[in-house]
Scaffold this motif. Structure first.
Motif, PDB file in Angstrom:
ATOM      1  N   HIS A 127       4.818   0.712  -8.062  1.00 49.59           N
ATOM      2  CA  HIS A 127       3.516   0.312  -7.698  1.00 49.59           C
ATOM      3  C   HIS A 127       2.942   0.433  -6.218  1.00 49.59           C
ATOM      4  CE1 HIS A 127       5.549  -3.049  -6.055  1.00 49.59           C
ATOM      5  NE2 HIS A 127       6.417  -3.251  -7.124  1.00 49.59           N
ATOM      6  N   ARG A 206       0.892   8.489   3.647  1.00 51.87           N
ATOM      7  CA  ARG A 206       1.134   8.009   2.197  1.00 51.87           C
ATOM      8  C   ARG A 206       1.202   9.401   1.473  1.00 51.87           C
ATOM      9  NH1 ARG A 206      -2.734   2.937   2.344  1.00 51.87           N
ATOM     10  NH2 ARG A 206      -1.413   1.763   3.829  1.00 51.87           N
ATOM     11  N   GLU A 212       1.308   5.918  -3.883  1.00 54.87           N
ATOM     12  CA  GLU A 212      -0.165   5.452  -4.100  1.00 54.87           C
ATOM     13  C   GLU A 212      -0.237   3.924  -4.531  1.00 54.87           C
ATOM     14  OE1 GLU A 212      -3.120   7.607  -7.171  1.00 54.87           O
ATOM     15  OE2 GLU A 212      -1.624   9.013  -6.408  1.00 54.87           O
ATOM     16  N   GLY A 215      -3.646   0.827  -8.746  1.00 54.46           N
ATOM     17  CA  GLY A 215      -4.886   0.436  -8.994  1.00 54.46           C
ATOM     18  C   GLY A 215      -5.860   0.203  -7.858  1.00 54.46           C
ATOM     19  N   GLY A 216      -5.732   1.513  -7.015  1.00 53.09           N
ATOM     20  CA  GLY A 216      -6.572   1.676  -5.875  1.00 53.09           C
ATOM     21  C   GLY A 216      -6.591   0.466  -4.800  1.00 53.09           C
ATOM     22  N   GLY A 217      -5.484  -0.323  -4.887  1.00 50.75           N
ATOM     23  CA  GLY A 217      -5.268  -1.445  -4.072  1.00 50.75           C
ATOM     24  C   GLY A 217      -4.988  -1.184  -2.650  1.00 50.75           C
ATOM     25  N   ASN A 218      -4.824  -2.056  -1.861  1.00 55.26           N
ATOM     26  CA  ASN A 218      -4.672  -1.945  -0.428  1.00 55.26           C
ATOM     27  C   ASN A 218      -3.597  -3.045   0.110  1.00 55.26           C
ATOM     28  OD1 ASN A 218      -5.873  -4.551   0.387  1.00 55.26           O
ATOM     29  ND2 ASN A 218      -7.687  -3.721  -0.766  1.00 55.26           N
TER      30      ASN A 218
END
Ligand code: PBG
Length: 326
Positions: A127, A206, A212, A215-218
């Motif tokens: 993740h 990255r 990655e 979920g387009g997280g940060n």
């Protein structure tokens, strides 16, 4: 009335300027970040970090030889595993790629070169987060500490002289120090990424490690908010209390106030990480002919020293060390 104080007198010749310079920058103030990938048959260029590669064990070894000849102060290794899982188990596997590479460098250099290991799970988790997740997708601080402790011991066992926890979990330095001491690694140095900000400047990194965030997280739930300055004092104080030997600030150029604060407040060495995006910006502008890349790199690295950093982690290490030697 002519001025009586004339600061320009001391700028008249190169020799005078050299004599009165307040700040020095030498190859051994620089640490080179290096990427080593599992199951790679040839080194693979990292497009967003021109001049850098995901290395094979052999190309890593020759790159380290070049850096050592140029007199750099050390190297810091990042592993790129072939497969990832939820717990990032490649990070603490004794046969994980970072450990294999550390053993090779220990065999080749012993204590002649400072070999550091970045200590985090994100390169190894499916993740992309720096820790393990709870069912709701949030990072579980305390469950992650156990895995950091195991990773530290695996890295020390493989030959890392310095482990560098970069995950920004609370209590990580204490957990790692205890685990190292309990396993007999009382001499292993901890360099804490103490003040690490959630930054847009990690983009090229990255790509370099193939991370990655799901979920387009940060990482804003664990890395620091760049609006805060005093929060870094607290993070650094806690890390020193927990046993950090060296305190790091990251990124560098946008956080020179923090570097200066910590250099003044603490009695441990301070380092700063001139990160992937900082390198990429200089390279991109330079490749367009808009700036003189080497001159700007030298100016930036010197500024980081001037702010108070004892040494700098930088993708410019090899190139600038060679410039300084020539
Ligand atoms: C985390 C880690 C990162 C970097 C170093 N260690 C990435 C992150 O926090 O997302 C970034 C370094 C760089 O951008 O050069 N393992």
């Amino acid at each position: 009335m002519f001025p009586t104080e004339r600061p320009r007198r001391l700028r008249r010749t190169a020799a005078l300027r050299q004599l009165v310079a307040e700040t020095t920058l030498a190859p051994d103030d620089l640490v080179a970040p290096l990427f080593v990938a599992e199951a790679l048959s040839a080194p693979k260029p990292i497009l967003s970090l021109p001049g850098h590669f995901q290395h094979t064990l052999d190309s890593l070894s020759s790159e380290v030889a070049r850096l050592h000849r140029a007199g750099v102060g050390g190297v810091i290794l990042f592993g790129v595993p072939e497969s990832k899982d939820e717990h990032g188990s490649g990070a603490f596997d004794p046969n994980g790629i970072a450990q294999v590479a550390l053993r090779r460098l220990r065999d080749e250099y012993g204590d002649e070169l400072v070999v550091m290991a970045d200590l985090c799970l994100d390169e190894y988790t499916s993740h992309g987060h720096c820790g393990v997740l709870r069912a709701d997708g949030s990072v579980d601080n305390d469950a992650t500490l156990d895995l950091y402790a195991r990773t530290a011991v695996a890295q020390a066992h493989a030959g890392a002289a310095v482990v560098a926890p970069s995950g920004m979990m609370d209590g990580q330095v204490g957990a790692i120090r205890r685990a190292l001491d309990d396993s007999g690694f009382t001499e292993t140095v901890i360099m804490a990424y103490a003040a690490k900000y959630a930054s847009g400047l990690y983009g090229p990194f990255r790509e370099a490690v193939g991370v990655e965030i799901a979920g387009g997280g940060n990482r804003r739930g664990y890395q620091q908010d760049y609006r805060n300055r005093r929060e870094s004092w607290r993070e650094a104080r806690l890390d020193v209390e927990e046993g950090a030997d060296i305190i790091m600030v990251k990124p560098a150029m946008t956080y020179l106030d923090v570097v200066a604060d910590l250099a003044e407040q603490l009695d441990v060495p301070i380092s700063a990480y001139h990160v992937s995006g900082e390198y990429a910006m200089v390279k991109a502008a330079s490749e367009n002919g808009w700036i003189d890349g080497s001159a700007v790199a030298l100016e930036q690295l010197t500024a980081i020293r001037r702010a108070g950093a004892d040494f700098i982690l930088t993708y410019f290490a090899g190139e600038i060390a060679e410039t300084l030697n020539s």
